[in-house]
Design a protein around this motif. Sequence first.
Motif, PDB file in Angstrom:
ATOM      1  N   VAL A  43       0.872  -1.170   0.000  1.00  0.00           N
ATOM      2  CA  VAL A  43       0.000   0.000   0.000  1.00  0.00           C
ATOM      3  C   VAL A  43       0.909   1.220   0.000  1.00  0.00           C
ATOM      4  O   VAL A  43       1.859   1.285   0.791  1.00  0.00           O
ATOM      5  N   PHE A  44       0.629   2.173  -0.877  1.00  0.00           N
ATOM      6  CA  PHE A  44       1.390   3.425  -0.930  1.00  0.00           C
ATOM      7  C   PHE A  44       0.403   4.574  -0.847  1.00  0.00           C
ATOM      8  O   PHE A  44      -0.486   4.705  -1.677  1.00  0.00           O
ATOM      9  N   LEU A  62      -6.798  -1.187   5.718  1.00  0.00           N
ATOM     10  CA  LEU A  62      -5.634  -1.398   4.851  1.00  0.00           C
ATOM     11  C   LEU A  62      -4.830  -2.611   5.316  1.00  0.00           C
ATOM     12  O   LEU A  62      -4.318  -3.374   4.492  1.00  0.00           O
ATOM     13  N   ALA A  63      -4.735  -2.812   6.626  1.00  0.00           N
ATOM     14  CA  ALA A  63      -4.055  -4.004   7.150  1.00  0.00           C
ATOM     15  C   ALA A  63      -4.786  -5.266   6.695  1.00  0.00           C
ATOM     16  O   ALA A  63      -4.163  -6.261   6.320  1.00  0.00           O
ATOM     17  N   ARG A  64      -6.107  -5.223   6.696  1.00  0.00           N
ATOM     18  CA  ARG A  64      -6.916  -6.350   6.238  1.00  0.00           C
ATOM     19  C   ARG A  64      -6.665  -6.640   4.757  1.00  0.00           C
ATOM     20  O   ARG A  64      -6.575  -7.789   4.329  1.00  0.00           O
ATOM     21  N   MET A  72       3.452  -1.158   3.917  1.00  0.00           N
ATOM     22  CA  MET A  72       2.731   0.083   3.671  1.00  0.00           C
ATOM     23  C   MET A  72       3.714   1.240   3.745  1.00  0.00           C
ATOM     24  O   MET A  72       4.494   1.337   4.697  1.00  0.00           O
ATOM     25  N   TYR A  73       3.676   2.093   2.729  1.00  0.00           N
ATOM     26  CA  TYR A  73       4.482   3.299   2.697  1.00  0.00           C
ATOM     27  C   TYR A  73       3.560   4.495   2.844  1.00  0.00           C
ATOM     28  O   TYR A  73       2.508   4.556   2.210  1.00  0.00           O
ATOM     29  N   TYR A 123       7.790  13.533   4.655  1.00  0.00           N
ATOM     30  CA  TYR A 123       8.520  12.386   5.185  1.00  0.00           C
ATOM     31  C   TYR A 123       7.977  11.147   4.485  1.00  0.00           C
ATOM     32  O   TYR A 123       6.865  11.147   3.943  1.00  0.00           O
ATOM     33  N   LEU A 124       8.768  10.081   4.500  1.00  0.00           N
ATOM     34  CA  LEU A 124       8.361   8.806   3.920  1.00  0.00           C
ATOM     35  C   LEU A 124       8.632   7.718   4.949  1.00  0.00           C
ATOM     36  O   LEU A 124       9.774   7.544   5.381  1.00  0.00           O
ATOM     37  N   LEU A 125       7.579   7.021   5.345  1.00  0.00           N
ATOM     38  CA  LEU A 125       7.682   5.970   6.351  1.00  0.00           C
ATOM     39  C   LEU A 125       7.372   4.614   5.732  1.00  0.00           C
ATOM     40  O   LEU A 125       6.453   4.502   4.897  1.00  0.00           O
ATOM     41  N   GLU A 126       8.091   3.603   6.158  1.00  0.00           N
ATOM     42  CA  GLU A 126       7.838   2.230   5.731  1.00  0.00           C
ATOM     43  C   GLU A 126       7.367   1.417   6.939  1.00  0.00           C
ATOM     44  O   GLU A 126       8.021   1.407   7.976  1.00  0.00           O
ATOM     45  N   PHE A 127       6.219   0.766   6.778  1.00  0.00           N
ATOM     46  CA  PHE A 127       5.647  -0.073   7.833  1.00  0.00           C
ATOM     47  C   PHE A 127       5.481  -1.483   7.291  1.00  0.00           C
ATOM     48  O   PHE A 127       5.294  -1.690   6.088  1.00  0.00           O
ATOM     49  N   ARG A 128       5.508  -2.445   8.186  1.00  0.00           N
ATOM     50  CA  ARG A 128       5.222  -3.839   7.854  1.00  0.00           C
ATOM     51  C   ARG A 128       3.975  -4.255   8.624  1.00  0.00           C
ATOM     52  O   ARG A 128       3.842  -3.971   9.817  1.00  0.00           O
ATOM     53  N   ARG A 129       3.080  -4.927   7.916  1.00  0.00           N
ATOM     54  CA  ARG A 129       1.889  -5.451   8.595  1.00  0.00           C
ATOM     55  C   ARG A 129       2.304  -6.614   9.466  1.00  0.00           C
ATOM     56  O   ARG A 129       3.014  -7.525   9.034  1.00  0.00           O
ATOM     57  N   ASP A 130       1.913  -6.554  10.710  1.00  0.00           N
ATOM     58  CA  ASP A 130       2.233  -7.644  11.617  1.00  0.00           C
ATOM     59  C   ASP A 130       1.529  -8.910  11.150  1.00  0.00           C
ATOM     60  O   ASP A 130       0.373  -8.847  10.719  1.00  0.00           O
TER      61      ASP A 130
END
Length: 131
Positions: A43-44, A62-64, A72-73, A123-130
């Motif tokens: 997801v961006f 979005l996690a679903r 997710m960015y 800013y640009l953040l990178e997340f990982r879905r648990d």
Amino acid sequence: VDIVPALLDWVARTSKAKGLTQVTTVVGGDRGSNLPTASVDVVFSSDTYHHFEFPQTMVRDLARALVPGGTMYVLDFERIPGKSSDWILGHVRAGKEVVIREIEGAGFTLVREIELPELRENYLLEFRRDP
């Protein structure tokens, strides 16, 4: 995914004209993406997170939609009183720290902030879905 059908129509027409057959448009809502469960790897969100009126609900959705371990960015505006422009301070709902808390609270882990010299007000953040 967007909430503006006219924009999605433009994306569909432009994609088709360029022969990009892998592009699919989806009309989203204010609380959900309308994407199928576990249907996307990434997801961006570009300069849109601050528009989420129901951020926790939207991020959970979005996690679903992401596969377990998906990425997710979030690219959005820095909101720093005394530094950010008046437009940003009046337009952007929350600063980066709040955004991180909201997204982590919906089942994501912050992987990193990506530093790009081209980003002057963002800013640009990178997340990982648990999993």
